[in-house]
Design a protein around this motif. Structure first.
Motif, PDB file in Angstrom:
ATOM      1  N   ARG A  45      42.009  53.231  40.031  1.00  0.00           N
ATOM      2  CA  ARG A  45      41.147  52.459  40.932  1.00  0.00           C
ATOM      3  C   ARG A  45      40.474  53.356  41.954  1.00  0.00           C
ATOM      4  O   ARG A  45      39.313  53.165  42.312  1.00  0.00           O
ATOM      5  CB  ARG A  45      41.975  51.410  41.667  1.00  0.00           C
ATOM      6  CG  ARG A  45      42.452  50.321  40.749  1.00  0.00           C
ATOM      7  CD  ARG A  45      42.994  49.221  41.555  1.00  0.00           C
ATOM      8  NE  ARG A  45      42.810  47.969  40.855  1.00  0.00           N
ATOM      9  CZ  ARG A  45      42.830  46.785  41.452  1.00  0.00           C
ATOM     10  NH1 ARG A  45      42.999  46.723  42.748  1.00  0.00           N
ATOM     11  NH2 ARG A  45      42.668  45.689  40.775  1.00  0.00           N
TER      12      ARG A  45
ATOM     13  N   THR B  72      38.072  37.759  41.295  1.00  0.00           N
ATOM     14  CA  THR B  72      37.804  38.702  40.198  1.00  0.00           C
ATOM     15  C   THR B  72      39.082  38.960  39.402  1.00  0.00           C
ATOM     16  O   THR B  72      39.031  39.150  38.194  1.00  0.00           O
ATOM     17  CB  THR B  72      37.244  40.031  40.721  1.00  0.00           C
ATOM     18  OG1 THR B  72      38.070  40.479  41.779  1.00  0.00           O
ATOM     19  CG2 THR B  72      35.828  39.870  41.191  1.00  0.00           C
ATOM     20  N   ARG B  73      40.222  38.960  40.090  1.00  0.00           N
ATOM     21  CA  ARG B  73      41.483  39.162  39.372  1.00  0.00           C
ATOM     22  C   ARG B  73      41.714  38.017  38.395  1.00  0.00           C
ATOM     23  O   ARG B  73      42.138  38.227  37.257  1.00  0.00           O
ATOM     24  CB  ARG B  73      42.647  39.259  40.352  1.00  0.00           C
ATOM     25  CG  ARG B  73      43.031  40.703  40.579  1.00  0.00           C
ATOM     26  CD  ARG B  73      44.295  40.796  41.381  1.00  0.00           C
ATOM     27  NE  ARG B  73      44.046  41.639  42.531  1.00  0.00           N
ATOM     28  CZ  ARG B  73      44.355  41.320  43.761  1.00  0.00           C
ATOM     29  NH1 ARG B  73      44.932  40.163  44.033  1.00  0.00           N
ATOM     30  NH2 ARG B  73      44.102  42.142  44.728  1.00  0.00           N
TER      31      ARG B  73
ATOM     32  N   GLU C 258      39.277  38.884  46.608  1.00  0.00           N
ATOM     33  CA  GLU C 258      39.471  39.643  45.371  1.00  0.00           C
ATOM     34  C   GLU C 258      40.210  38.854  44.302  1.00  0.00           C
ATOM     35  O   GLU C 258      40.138  39.185  43.115  1.00  0.00           O
ATOM     36  CB  GLU C 258      40.248  40.924  45.669  1.00  0.00           C
ATOM     37  CG  GLU C 258      39.352  42.103  45.969  1.00  0.00           C
ATOM     38  CD  GLU C 258      40.163  43.367  46.141  1.00  0.00           C
ATOM     39  OE1 GLU C 258      40.828  43.759  45.169  1.00  0.00           O
ATOM     40  OE2 GLU C 258      40.148  43.928  47.244  1.00  0.00           O
ATOM     41  N   SER C 259      40.946  37.824  44.723  1.00  0.00           N
ATOM     42  CA  SER C 259      41.716  37.097  43.717  1.00  0.00           C
ATOM     43  C   SER C 259      40.809  36.408  42.700  1.00  0.00           C
ATOM     44  O   SER C 259      41.224  36.136  41.580  1.00  0.00           O
ATOM     45  CB  SER C 259      42.636  36.081  44.393  1.00  0.00           C
ATOM     46  OG  SER C 259      41.886  35.224  45.190  1.00  0.00           O
TER      47      SER C 259
ATOM     48  N   SER D 188      39.638  38.650  35.401  1.00  0.00           N
ATOM     49  CA  SER D 188      40.205  39.682  34.524  1.00  0.00           C
ATOM     50  C   SER D 188      41.411  39.150  33.766  1.00  0.00           C
ATOM     51  O   SER D 188      41.576  39.417  32.569  1.00  0.00           O
ATOM     52  CB  SER D 188      40.635  40.898  35.330  1.00  0.00           C
ATOM     53  OG  SER D 188      39.634  41.259  36.213  1.00  0.00           O
ATOM     54  N   SER D 189      42.255  38.387  34.446  1.00  0.00           N
ATOM     55  CA  SER D 189      43.471  37.885  33.791  1.00  0.00           C
ATOM     56  C   SER D 189      43.128  36.914  32.675  1.00  0.00           C
ATOM     57  O   SER D 189      43.902  36.708  31.753  1.00  0.00           O
ATOM     58  CB  SER D 189      44.381  37.214  34.814  1.00  0.00           C
ATOM     59  OG  SER D 189      43.905  35.933  35.091  1.00  0.00           O
TER      60      SER D 189
END
Lengths: 420, 284
Positions: A30, B180-181, B177-178, B184-185
């Protein structure tokens, strides 16, 4: 049955690798991604901007051009002690340098460069250059003095000695109207030739004055905007934001319309019989004009940070203070004012940094009497072509700005910089 | 700002004095701009209000200076306008792309040497313009870029990027950010996540950064005087030349057009701000 779990036991991920190793890898990945995203702009700014600025700063001490022209002279002249006129060796070396420069038609550059060291050198070199073709071999000292008796003046030879170095910091002395005399002491130049120090002082005074007046003018309106109902404050905010978004040239020209001798303010004053027609006020082409115009132009940069800080201060605090017996003035001084310090310092530093480098407005509204240091730097770049002096002054200006910026970073932090 | 009934007289007086002072300051801020508007419609070639204008006589007003601005031969304002827009357009694209990508990296928690790099990236905004102008002029002259369109655009990209970096970083600082997480998940590719999730959310920030870059380039005058040539004559440059000679009513007409333009910019910015607040659920 559950196996007994020990805290110090290593934890493994599903593929059998240590979890801590995998986490570190992910983090490194990252970090790399973030860095590679920034890299294009970082390279762009470094190559096209920071590197040229570095080169510019070097120019302020760079004397290599003249040093190369005087390649023979600089080998012998530094052995001369400077008590009496130098001997033949120096003159013959200088003859070699000057005649080869005349052959290459470069003697004009030598004349200009040496004239920075001692005025009068330019005409001396030009006069000698015309006669140098007629010089006979040998006994150059006498021939030089015959060509122009100034070559027998030790001051010119001392200036030549001073000039024959690849780098020197004397432009920084000139930037503050200082000079090195024959004994090597730093002295002020004659009073009638001092101009830079006046401009430095004026620039600092104007920048500080504009910052202070912006602060005084911003505080009440920022408070009003922050405490008003949003419906009205959004409307009033236009008064701050419209000038903020309007072209600098437009705002400067509007001040020219207002402040001229035949301008609107004078017209109004004459119309109201406050001022007689023949002694209209000189509001422009002086420091007053620069000051007024710059204050109005930079005002939004103070109002906006102050407003955003005041917006976060709860009105309950003042109410609590007054309800417990404090007078409004006392509550304001002890409660409200200290809470706005971060906004005050952010706005002040911003305005100061912008004001100290102002160029357009002082040039148009201030004229010769209201010019600031940036105008002088531009003058040396465009008109007198003394780039070394211009860059020396620029370096001092840059250093001042960087100090203020460092303070800004300490107080506000660049990560918190907001616009609009 | 209404006062309660029980306010003492002295506070009442103080309050109205305060409002009066504020009104004066607001007038000081905004009035100079409005002085220009009527003067640009002056029928006479002078920069002051004629008697006919003050009497609101229609004969005192005319559009001749606007005509002169568009068709006039002495100064080619139309050409200058074209140059300004062209330069600002390319400079905006350059600084928005570079600045946005950099801001994405800068707002990551994992970014090393964050404040040092931030200081470097916003230095073109801090350094006095005259110094930037000289430095850029020197480097471009060596590369043969001075007095070229590319050279000017390059210089304006340099000056515009700090504004994009600051506005986009500010937008990203409130970014959850959660989201985008979660993407991704659920198996989304990072590029897909960026264009489908991140981009629409930070779009108002990017657009306002781009607007800043555009206005910076459009208004820029100091650097272009060093770097540009006669073929890159822009509106501010032409105004500067005009103002050094004489204040003309044509300049007032140009200035009026620029004020209208900045009003449009202001409205766009306000709409963007509201949209950004709504998307992020900050609206009140």
């Amino acid at each position: 049955m559950w196996a007994a779990y020990n805290v110090s036991d290593p934890i493994y991920a599903s593929d059998g690798q240590l979890l801590s190793v995998k986490l570190k890898k992910a983090e490194a990945h990252r970090r790399r991604t973030a860095f590679f995203l920034v890299l294009p702009l970082l390279l762009f700014i470094s190559l096209t901007y920071l590197f040229p600025i570095g080169q510019l700063l070097v120019q302020s001490v760079d004397n290599r051009e003249l040093f190369r022209f005087l390649s023979h002279t600089n080998e012998v002249i530094h052995q001369w002690d400077g008590d009496q006129l130098p001997d033949e060796a120096v003159y013959s070396a200088f003859y070699k340098d000057l005649s080869s420069a005349v052959d290459n038609k470069q003697h004009g550059k030598i004349a200009t460069r040496l004239n920075y060291e001692k005025s009068g050198f330019s005409s001396l070199i030009k006069k000698t250059s015309r006669k140098i073709k007629t010089f006979a071999a040998g006994n150059y000292k006498i021939q030089f003095i015959k060509a122009d008796k100034r070559w027998g003046n030790i001051e010119y030879m001392l200036a030549l000695k001073k000039a024959a170095v690849p780098f020197h910091g004397r432009k920084y002395l000139t930037a503050f109207d200082l000079d090195q005399n024959a004994a090597g002491e730093i002295v002020q130049i004659p009073e009638n030739r001092r101009i830079n120090i006046t401009l430095w002082l004026r620039t600092i005074m104007v920048a500080l004055g504009v910052t202070l007046s912006c602060l005084i003018l911003s505080f009440p309106i920022a408070y009003m905007l922050a405490t008003m109902r949003a419906k009205y404050s959004n409307l009033l905010m236009i008064c701050v934001l419209l000038p903020f978004w309007t072209s600098l040239l437009v705002r400067t020209s509007s001040w020219m319309v207002l402040l001229q001798k035949q301008g609107l303010i004078n017209d109004t004053l004459v119309f109201l019989d406050i001022v007689l027609d023949e002694n209209r006020l000189a509001l422009m082409y002086n420091m007053l004009g620069t000051f007024i115009a710059m204050t109005q132009i930079l005002l939004p940069f103070m109002v906006l940070p102050l407003y955003s800080v005041m917006k976060t201060i709860s009105p309950n605090l003042m109410q609590a203070a007054t309800s417990m017996g404090s007078t409004p003035l006392h509550a304001f001084r002890r409660i409200y004012l200290p809470l706005t310090y971060s906004g005050i310092s952010a706005g002040s530093i911003l305005v100061f940094v912008l004001a100290i480098g102002y160029y357009i407005t002082p040039a148009l509204v201030g004229g010769a009497k209201g010019a600031l240091i940036s105008n002088r730097i531009a003058y040396h770049m465009n008109s007198s072509l003394d780039w070394a002096l211009a860059t020396a002054m620029g370096t001092v200006l840059l250093a001042t700005v960087l100090c203020a910026y460092w303070a800004y970073n300490r107080v506000v932090g660049i990560d918190n910089m907001r616009l609009g | 700002m209404a006062l309660p009934n029980y306010t003492e007289t002295r506070y009442r007086i103080w309050h109205y004095t305060y409002v009066f002072i504020c009104a004066l300051i607001f007038i000081f801020l905004i009035a100079p701009l409005f002085v220009i508007l009527p003067l640009s419609f002056n029928a006479e070639p002078y920069i002051h209000f004629s008697d006919k204008m003050l009497a609101l006589n229609p004969e005192g007003f005319s559009l001749r200076w606007y005509q002169d601005m568009v068709y006039g031969t002495k100064n080619d304002w139309s050409q200058a306008m074209q140059n300004s827009v062209k330069i600002a357009f390319f400079a905006t694209i350059g600084s928005t792309v570079l600045g946005t990508i950099a801001a994405l990296g800068l707002s990551s928690r994992y970014m090393p040497y964050k404040s040092l790099i931030m200081s470097i990236l916003i230095s073109p905004m801090i350094v006095p313009l005259i110094i930037s102008a000289a430095a850029i002029f020197f480097s471009e002259a060596k590369l043969g870029l001075s007095s070229t369109f590319t050279g000017v655009v390059l210089a304006h990209i340099i000056l515009g990027t700090p504004f994009v970096v600051i506005t986009v970083t500010a937008t990203l600082s409130g970014f959850d950010e959660s989201i985008t997480r979660a993407a991704s998940s659920l198996g989304s590719h990072p590029a897909n996540t960026f264009f489908k999730i991140t981009m629409p959310l930070i779009a108002p920030g990017i657009i306002s950064g781009a607007l800043f870059a555009f206005v910076t380039s459009f208004d820029e005058i100091v650097v272009i005087m060093f770097v540009g040539g006669p073929d890159q004559m822009t509106i501010p440059w032409q105004m500067w030349i005009g103002l050094r000679e004489q204040l003309s009513p044509t300049i007032m007409a140009v200035a009026t057009c620029l004020i209208v333009m900045s009003t449009l910019v202001l409205i766009t910015m306000e709409l963007l701000r509201r949209r950004s607040q709504r998307i992020r659920g900050l609206a009140d």
